[in-house]
Design a protein around this motif. Structure first.
Motif, short mmCIF file in Angstrom:
data_model
loop_
_atom_site.label_atom_id
_atom_site.label_comp_id
_atom_site.label_asym_id
_atom_site.label_seq_id
_atom_site.Cartn_x
_atom_site.Cartn_y
_atom_site.Cartn_z
N VAL A 123 0.86 -1.19 0.00
CA VAL A 123 0.00 0.00 0.00
C VAL A 123 0.89 1.23 0.00
CG1 VAL A 123 -1.70 1.33 1.33
CG2 VAL A 123 -1.95 -1.15 1.12
N GLY A 124 0.60 2.16 -0.89
CA GLY A 124 1.40 3.37 -1.04
C GLY A 124 2.39 3.28 -2.19
N GLU A 125 2.73 2.07 -2.61
CA GLU A 125 3.64 1.88 -3.75
C GLU A 125 2.90 2.21 -5.05
OE1 GLU A 125 6.92 0.85 -3.67
OE2 GLU A 125 6.79 0.95 -1.49
N ARG A 126 3.67 2.49 -6.10
CA ARG A 126 3.08 2.75 -7.42
C ARG A 126 2.86 1.42 -8.12
NH1 ARG A 126 3.48 4.43 -12.67
NH2 ARG A 126 2.40 6.38 -13.10
N ALA A 127 1.65 1.20 -8.61
CA ALA A 127 1.29 -0.05 -9.30
C ALA A 127 1.92 -0.07 -10.69
CB ALA A 127 -0.22 -0.19 -9.41
N THR A 128 2.73 -1.08 -10.95
CA THR A 128 3.34 -1.31 -12.25
C THR A 128 3.03 -2.76 -12.63
OG1 THR A 128 5.41 -2.12 -11.30
CG2 THR A 128 5.25 0.27 -11.72
N PRO A 129 3.21 -3.13 -13.89
CA PRO A 129 2.99 -4.53 -14.26
C PRO A 129 3.86 -5.49 -13.45
CG PRO A 129 3.06 -3.18 -16.23
CD PRO A 129 3.44 -2.29 -15.07
N ALA A 130 5.11 -5.12 -13.18
CA ALA A 130 6.00 -5.98 -12.40
C ALA A 130 5.51 -6.12 -10.96
CB ALA A 130 7.43 -5.44 -12.44
N LEU A 131 5.07 -5.00 -10.37
CA LEU A 131 4.58 -5.03 -9.00
C LEU A 131 3.28 -5.84 -8.91
CD1 LEU A 131 5.20 -3.86 -6.13
CD2 LEU A 131 3.39 -2.23 -6.64
N LEU A 132 2.43 -5.72 -9.91
CA LEU A 132 1.19 -6.49 -9.95
C LEU A 132 1.49 -7.98 -9.97
CD1 LEU A 132 -1.94 -6.48 -10.22
CD2 LEU A 132 -1.59 -6.48 -12.70
#
Length: 101
Positions: free
Chosen positions: A46-55
């Motif tokens: 929570v608070g991180e920026r959603a990217t394809p890698a993070l997803l």
């Protein structure tokens, strides 16, 4: 005479086809026991920026079978899927909430 027999046989066959029964409740599909979503395992994102890698990382770490990013104003289906991870973000794609469903 042979033509009459053939016609009668064909008619009987068609009538028998109409008498066949089919199960009213088909057998349930086997449930997939993999893909149990555990949103608590990835609450630190929570608070991180959603990217394809993070997803993909969040999907793997949560044990979910699928994952999606939900942005403000996105149209989403309302069916509940216990094997899906949802990352709800703000306009700048920063994760605001993480849950399964």
């Amino acid at each position: 005479m042979q033509a009459k027999r053939s016609a009668a046989l064909a008619l009987c066959s068609l009538m028998l086809i109409g008498c066949q029964t089919s199960p009213s409740d088909p057998a349930p599909l086997p449930q997939d026991t993999t893909g149990r979503c555990d949103a608590a395992a990835v609450q630190g994102l929570v608070g991180e920026r959603a990217t394809p890698a993070l997803l993909d990382q969040a999907r793997r770490e949560s044990g979910a079978a699928t994952a999606r990013v939900l942005r403000p104003g996105d149209v989403v289906t309302l069916e509940y899927n216990a094997q899906r991870l949802n990352l709800t973000t703000d306009e700048s794609l920063h994760i605001q909430r993480i849950g399964c469903g």
